[in-house]
Design a protein around this motif. Structure first.
Motif, mmCIF file in Angstrom:
data_model
loop_
_atom_site.group_PDB
_atom_site.id
_atom_site.type_symbol
_atom_site.label_atom_id
_atom_site.label_comp_id
_atom_site.label_asym_id
_atom_site.label_seq_id
_atom_site.Cartn_x
_atom_site.Cartn_y
_atom_site.Cartn_z
ATOM 1 N N GLU A 61 -7.186 -0.950 0.559
ATOM 2 C CA GLU A 61 -8.147 0.091 0.183
ATOM 3 C C GLU A 61 -7.651 1.466 0.614
ATOM 4 O O GLU A 61 -7.803 2.447 -0.123
ATOM 5 N N ALA B 218 0.834 -1.208 0.000
ATOM 6 C CA ALA B 218 0.000 0.000 0.000
ATOM 7 C C ALA B 218 0.864 1.252 0.000
ATOM 8 O O ALA B 218 0.555 2.228 -0.694
ATOM 9 N N LEU C 27 2.149 2.784 -3.207
ATOM 10 C CA LEU C 27 1.208 3.551 -4.011
ATOM 11 C C LEU C 27 1.116 5.010 -3.575
ATOM 12 O O LEU C 27 0.652 5.857 -4.337
ATOM 13 N N THR C 28 1.512 5.294 -2.357
ATOM 14 C CA THR C 28 1.241 6.595 -1.760
ATOM 15 C C THR C 28 2.397 7.036 -0.858
ATOM 16 O O THR C 28 3.163 6.209 -0.367
ATOM 17 N N GLN D 27 -3.655 7.203 -2.578
ATOM 18 C CA GLN D 27 -2.883 7.457 -3.790
ATOM 19 C C GLN D 27 -3.435 8.665 -4.548
ATOM 20 O O GLN D 27 -2.674 9.422 -5.150
ATOM 21 N N ASN E 228 -4.917 2.556 -1.819
ATOM 22 C CA ASN E 228 -5.500 2.975 -3.099
ATOM 23 C C ASN E 228 -6.176 4.334 -2.980
ATOM 24 O O ASN E 228 -6.050 5.178 -3.869
#
Length: 147
Positions: free
Chosen positions: A118, A22, A25-26, A124, A121
């Motif tokens: 989640e 996770a 992504l961010t 992001q 995502n």
């Protein structure tokens, strides 16, 4: 049974891997804190843990804590000020509902992994990972002591 006993070493590694994935992504930083019991309000306890773990010290104030008290069947997801400025009040509700469906069936690892992914995502969109992003907080699960 203690909180750590609910998770095999493989399940703990799966959760840690989900945090790592996770965070790829961010620029957001995710942490998981699990303990047996939560006396009082779960959001108050999660906020205390958030501060105790110095999660407000990230560069962009975009830390996220997933807090779970297994024996009391309580959990919360809280984000730091940088996130709260950019998202609405219902930002975490869908993630919580999806996690709760797993938790009701005692599938804690599945619920945590889904919530972590989640969250990554969703973050992001507001906090995309930069090429020079560094991991500011450990990806390890923290198992708390009884209060």
């Amino acid at each position: 049974m203690k909180a750590i006993d609910y998770f095999t070493p493989e399940q703990r590694e799966r959760i840690k891997h989900a945090v790592h994935h996770a965070e790829m992504l961010t620029s957001g930083e995710l942490r998981v804190y699990i303990e047996d019991k939560c006396k009082g309000d779960v959001l108050d306890r999660a906020a205390f843990v958030f501060a105790e773990m110095l999660m407000h010290k990230t560069k962009d104030r975009n830390g996220v804590l997933i807090y779970l008290a297994l024996q009391d069947h309580k959990f919360a997801i809280i984000g730091d000020a940088g996130i709260n400025i950019k998202v609405g009040d219902d930002f975490w509700n869908k993630i919580k509902a999806d996690m709760q469906a797993h938790f009701k069936e005692s599938r804690f690892t599945d619920g945590l992994v889904q919530g972590i992914m989640e969250a990554g995502n969703a973050l992001q969109q507001h906090f995309p990972r930069a090429h020079d992003d560094s991991n500011e907080l450990s990806n390890d699960i923290v198992f708390g002591k009884d209060q």
